[in-house]
Motif scaffolding. Structure first.
Motif, PDB file in Angstrom:
ATOM      1  N   ARG A   1      37.952  44.004  49.214  1.00  0.00           N
ATOM      2  CA  ARG A   1      38.742  44.756  48.389  1.00  0.00           C
ATOM      3  C   ARG A   1      38.290  43.817  47.062  1.00  0.00           C
ATOM      4  NH1 ARG A   1      42.459  48.233  50.532  1.00  0.00           N
ATOM      5  NH2 ARG A   1      42.142  47.932  53.081  1.00  0.00           N
ATOM      6  N   ASP A   2      38.462  44.806  45.649  1.00  0.00           N
ATOM      7  CA  ASP A   2      38.388  43.969  44.348  1.00  0.00           C
ATOM      8  C   ASP A   2      39.769  45.454  43.410  1.00  0.00           C
ATOM      9  OD1 ASP A   2      37.540  43.711  41.538  1.00  0.00           O
ATOM     10  OD2 ASP A   2      35.495  44.758  41.614  1.00  0.00           O
ATOM     11  N   ALA A   3      40.807  43.673  42.667  1.00  0.00           N
ATOM     12  CA  ALA A   3      41.781  44.453  42.492  1.00  0.00           C
ATOM     13  C   ALA A   3      41.231  43.778  40.561  1.00  0.00           C
ATOM     14  CB  ALA A   3      42.875  44.338  43.311  1.00  0.00           C
ATOM     15  N   SER A   4      40.363  43.832  40.120  1.00  0.00           N
ATOM     16  CA  SER A   4      40.297  43.199  39.262  1.00  0.00           C
ATOM     17  C   SER A   4      39.614  43.940  38.183  1.00  0.00           C
ATOM     18  CB  SER A   4      39.076  41.825  39.200  1.00  0.00           C
ATOM     19  OG  SER A   4      37.952  42.410  39.316  1.00  0.00           O
ATOM     20  N   GLY A   5      39.451  44.843  38.148  1.00  0.00           N
ATOM     21  CA  GLY A   5      38.953  46.114  37.646  1.00  0.00           C
ATOM     22  C   GLY A   5      37.582  45.503  37.111  1.00  0.00           C
ATOM     23  N   ASP A   6      37.172  45.389  38.245  1.00  0.00           N
ATOM     24  CA  ASP A   6      35.583  45.086  37.479  1.00  0.00           C
ATOM     25  C   ASP A   6      35.330  43.765  36.881  1.00  0.00           C
ATOM     26  OD1 ASP A   6      34.356  46.801  39.572  1.00  0.00           O
ATOM     27  OD2 ASP A   6      34.355  47.889  37.847  1.00  0.00           O
ATOM     28  N   ALA A   7      36.948  42.809  36.773  1.00  0.00           N
ATOM     29  CA  ALA A   7      36.149  41.764  35.567  1.00  0.00           C
ATOM     30  C   ALA A   7      35.021  40.479  35.550  1.00  0.00           C
ATOM     31  CB  ALA A   7      37.580  40.502  35.550  1.00  0.00           C
ATOM     32  N   ALA A   8      34.622  40.108  36.930  1.00  0.00           N
ATOM     33  CA  ALA A   8      33.205  39.970  37.218  1.00  0.00           C
ATOM     34  C   ALA A   8      32.234  40.035  36.453  1.00  0.00           C
ATOM     35  CB  ALA A   8      32.795  40.247  38.147  1.00  0.00           C
ATOM     36  N   ASP A   9      31.756  41.403  35.299  1.00  0.00           N
ATOM     37  CA  ASP A   9      31.116  42.068  35.360  1.00  0.00           C
ATOM     38  C   ASP A   9      30.950  41.413  33.935  1.00  0.00           C
ATOM     39  OD1 ASP A   9      30.493  43.975  37.076  1.00  0.00           O
ATOM     40  OD2 ASP A   9      31.641  45.217  35.850  1.00  0.00           O
ATOM     41  N   ILE A  10      31.981  40.280  32.925  1.00  0.00           N
ATOM     42  CA  ILE A  10      32.112  40.030  31.954  1.00  0.00           C
ATOM     43  C   ILE A  10      31.965  38.360  32.158  1.00  0.00           C
ATOM     44  CG2 ILE A  10      33.561  41.962  31.193  1.00  0.00           C
ATOM     45  CD1 ILE A  10      36.036  39.426  31.606  1.00  0.00           C
TER      46      ILE A  10
ATOM     47  N   ARG B   1      38.743  38.967  48.854  1.00  0.00           N
ATOM     48  CA  ARG B   1      39.777  39.436  47.896  1.00  0.00           C
ATOM     49  C   ARG B   1      39.053  38.610  46.754  1.00  0.00           C
ATOM     50  NH1 ARG B   1      40.534  42.173  51.593  1.00  0.00           N
ATOM     51  NH2 ARG B   1      41.934  42.736  53.272  1.00  0.00           N
ATOM     52  N   ILE B   2      38.783  40.204  45.460  1.00  0.00           N
ATOM     53  CA  ILE B   2      38.269  39.795  44.300  1.00  0.00           C
ATOM     54  C   ILE B   2      40.061  40.195  43.478  1.00  0.00           C
ATOM     55  CG2 ILE B   2      37.342  39.879  42.733  1.00  0.00           C
ATOM     56  CD1 ILE B   2      34.831  40.462  44.534  1.00  0.00           C
ATOM     57  N   ARG B   3      40.343  39.132  42.825  1.00  0.00           N
ATOM     58  CA  ARG B   3      41.590  39.381  41.456  1.00  0.00           C
ATOM     59  C   ARG B   3      41.696  38.794  40.313  1.00  0.00           C
ATOM     60  NH1 ARG B   3      43.130  37.005  45.978  1.00  0.00           N
ATOM     61  NH2 ARG B   3      44.865  35.518  46.093  1.00  0.00           N
ATOM     62  N   CYS B   4      42.351  39.192  39.603  1.00  0.00           N
ATOM     63  CA  CYS B   4      42.912  38.547  38.292  1.00  0.00           C
ATOM     64  C   CYS B   4      44.423  37.646  38.215  1.00  0.00           C
ATOM     65  CB  CYS B   4      42.869  39.084  36.704  1.00  0.00           C
ATOM     66  SG  CYS B   4      40.945  40.084  36.886  1.00  0.00           S
ATOM     67  N   ARG B   5      44.346  36.247  38.596  1.00  0.00           N
ATOM     68  CA  ARG B   5      45.370  35.769  38.307  1.00  0.00           C
ATOM     69  C   ARG B   5      45.036  34.097  37.642  1.00  0.00           C
ATOM     70  NH1 ARG B   5      48.420  35.031  43.551  1.00  0.00           N
ATOM     71  NH2 ARG B   5      48.008  37.470  43.362  1.00  0.00           N
ATOM     72  N   ALA B   6      45.545  34.027  36.583  1.00  0.00           N
ATOM     73  CA  ALA B   6      44.675  32.813  35.284  1.00  0.00           C
ATOM     74  C   ALA B   6      43.426  32.918  35.764  1.00  0.00           C
ATOM     75  CB  ALA B   6      45.608  32.069  36.031  1.00  0.00           C
ATOM     76  N   GLY B   7      42.847  33.809  35.561  1.00  0.00           N
ATOM     77  CA  GLY B   7      41.283  33.401  35.558  1.00  0.00           C
ATOM     78  C   GLY B   7      41.078  34.888  36.729  1.00  0.00           C
ATOM     79  N   LEU B   8      39.300  35.415  37.076  1.00  0.00           N
ATOM     80  CA  LEU B   8      39.472  35.762  37.823  1.00  0.00           C
ATOM     81  C   LEU B   8      38.963  34.961  39.039  1.00  0.00           C
ATOM     82  CD1 LEU B   8      37.604  38.404  39.069  1.00  0.00           C
ATOM     83  CD2 LEU B   8      35.439  36.898  38.607  1.00  0.00           C
ATOM     84  N   ARG B   9      39.598  35.251  40.500  1.00  0.00           N
ATOM     85  CA  ARG B   9      40.335  34.669  41.774  1.00  0.00           C
ATOM     86  C   ARG B   9      39.469  35.358  42.608  1.00  0.00           C
ATOM     87  NH1 ARG B   9      43.946  30.964  43.140  1.00  0.00           N
ATOM     88  NH2 ARG B   9      44.721  31.772  41.100  1.00  0.00           N
ATOM     89  N   LEU B  10      38.575  34.777  43.702  1.00  0.00           N
ATOM     90  CA  LEU B  10      37.635  35.650  44.756  1.00  0.00           C
ATOM     91  C   LEU B  10      38.221  34.235  45.675  1.00  0.00           C
ATOM     92  CD1 LEU B  10      33.865  36.879  44.689  1.00  0.00           C
ATOM     93  CD2 LEU B  10      35.309  35.065  46.263  1.00  0.00           C
ATOM     94  N   SER B  11      38.466  35.226  46.893  1.00  0.00           N
ATOM     95  CA  SER B  11      39.187  34.365  48.323  1.00  0.00           C
ATOM     96  C   SER B  11      39.017  35.011  49.587  1.00  0.00           C
ATOM     97  CB  SER B  11      40.612  34.414  48.017  1.00  0.00           C
ATOM     98  OG  SER B  11      41.344  34.169  47.362  1.00  0.00           O
ATOM     99  N   VAL B  12      37.701  33.952  49.895  1.00  0.00           N
ATOM    100  CA  VAL B  12      37.303  34.497  51.388  1.00  0.00           C
ATOM    101  C   VAL B  12      38.109  34.198  52.702  1.00  0.00           C
ATOM    102  CG1 VAL B  12      35.061  34.800  52.780  1.00  0.00           C
ATOM    103  CG2 VAL B  12      34.617  34.762  50.106  1.00  0.00           C
ATOM    104  N   VAL B  13      38.890  34.722  53.522  1.00  0.00           N
ATOM    105  CA  VAL B  13      40.127  34.316  54.452  1.00  0.00           C
ATOM    106  C   VAL B  13      39.341  35.259  56.223  1.00  0.00           C
ATOM    107  CG1 VAL B  13      42.023  34.752  55.423  1.00  0.00           C
ATOM    108  CG2 VAL B  13      41.976  34.587  52.830  1.00  0.00           C
TER     109      VAL B  13
END
Length: 419
Positions: free
Chosen positions: A296-305, A337-349
């Motif tokens: 799930r990507d909740a970052s709005g494709d922030a990784a593209d930048i 999980r990919i989200r924006c929180r103090a930067g681009l945060r990626l988690s593998v659980v």
């Protein structure tokens, strides 16, 4: 300044000498502020009673760095750094006055101004107060302060006695301050060197691992794909046109192997479809049919930048975490999980059996490479493990000129992907 100087010159220092000698002996061998202040306080109370005694120390840049106190413990003693503008003794620290003495600090306008930190005076009923500056080489480096709960307790004789004590301990306090600054500088330098050396060793290990990976890819191409193509050529030359369907099957197998090797070496899917899609595809290839996966990507494709180097490093870290969960942890569910929180945060659980004991501290292997990749791009990496699963979280700073969009988490799916 003339007023206090005249008072000192006009008073016979003889009665003070035994006390000053005892203070001097008490200071011998003291290597820290706390024990020094206690030793001084134990001698001062013999001739100058108090309910609260503290020594404020200024840092090298002129800010209030600490207040060491004895007797009553107040909020002043919890100060780690403060602006002098909020100190009730700002006029003393600036040199505008050479002492402060008051009958009742609760009502003295010198202690009360907008932003003044005087709550301890009221909380602990510190009425009569006397303050003498600590001066070294003409510079105020701090202040000695004594307070009594009885109003009108101190007079000019007490002020002169406090000034004698302040002049005696000032060089010692200065030496302690400079020693503490040197120790802190040495610690910071040692930590920086340790980080640099760790990064150097990590980069070296990562380079060795990359070289080993290149050699493995070369061997795969030589021993498998090239061998298959060579056998196909020999069959064609010997038998002169084997069954077309068999040739196509074998060629398709070779193409599949080549795609697998190329995808491992260069994550082209990452450039074509983005981080979330690339991780979804890698997950599907890494797990068997009995493992649930969710991206799930909740970052709005922030990784593209992100910078391409940072993006690939982030993908490799996630790739390693997924491989660990799929191959070694016996996980039945893996979430990304990919989200924006103090930067681009990626988690593998995952819900697997966790990491082996000591794996966090290993200097080689996948976890070490993950830490090195994170350090190389200035990212923060957190690895947690327990008997019910593990999580790997990496946070990459985003360019400051861009916003960090938020959107509701959406599952990532591609045609043909497992639900």
């Amino acid at each position: 300044m003339q007023h206090i100087s005249d008072a000192i010159l006009g008073q016979d220092p003889g009665p003070m000498l035994p006390h000053l000698f005892r203070i001097s002996r008490a200071l011998a061998g003291r290597l820290d502020f706390a024990s020094t202040i206690r030793a001084v306080a134990d001698e001062v109370i013999r001739f100058l009673p108090y309910d609260h005694l503290d020594v404020c120390v200024l840092s090298g840049d002129g800010t209030l760095s600490a207040a060491y106190e004895t007797g009553i413990h107040t909020a002043w003693g919890r100060i780690e750094a403060a602006d002098l503008a909020s100190s009730p003794l700002r006029s003393l620290f600036s040199g505008a006055v050479d002492h402060i003495i008051t009958d009742d600090a609760r009502h003295d306008p010198r202690f009360h101004f907008p932003g003044a930190f005087v709550q301890p005076i009221h909380d602990h009923d510190l009425r009569a107060r006397v303050h003498a500056p600590l001066i070294v080489s003409g510079q105020v480096i701090g202040a000695l302060s004594l307070s009594s709960c009885a109003a009108g307790r101190y007079g000019m004789r007490d002020m002169v006695a406090a000034r004698y004590v302040a002049d005696l301990i000032a060089p010692y306090i200065f030496a302690l301050r400079e020693g503490e600054r040197s120790r802190r500088a040495a610690i910071i330098e040692a930590e920086a060197r340790a980080r640099e050396e760790g990064l150097r060793l990590g980069a070296l290990n990562l380079t060795e691992a990359l070289e080993q990976e290149r050699q493995r890819i070369g061997m795969d191409l030589h021993d498998q794909t090239l061998a298959d193509l060579s056998r196909l050529i020999r069959d064609l030359s010997r038998h002169g046109g084997p069954d077309a369907e068999a040739v196509l099957t074998r060629l398709n197998d070779c193409v599949t192997d080549l795609r697998r090797i190329i995808d491992t070496a260069v994550p082209s899917i990452l450039q074509m479809f983005g981080l979330a899609h690339a991780l979804r595809i890698h997950l599907e290839r890494a797990v068997d049919g009995g493992t649930q996966i969710d991206v799930r990507d909740a970052s709005g494709d922030a990784a593209d930048i992100l910078d391409p180097v940072a993006l690939i490093a982030l993908f490799r870290i996630a790739q390693e975490a997924i491989n660990n969960a799929a191959r070694h942890a016996r996980a039945t569910r893996i979430e990304v999980r990919i989200r924006c929180r103090a930067g681009l945060r990626l988690s593998v659980v995952d819900n697997g059996c966790g990491l082996p004991t000591g794996a966090h501290r290993a200097r080689r292997g996948g976890l070490s490479h993950m830490r090195t990749r994170a350090q190389l791009i200035g990212a923060r990496l957190a690895i947690r493990s327990g008997p019910t699963g593990a999580s790997v979280t990496v946070c990459v700073p985003l360019p400051q000129h861009t916003s960090q969009p938020q959107s509701a988490p959406q599952p990532i799916s591609l045609p043909g992907s497992r639900p």
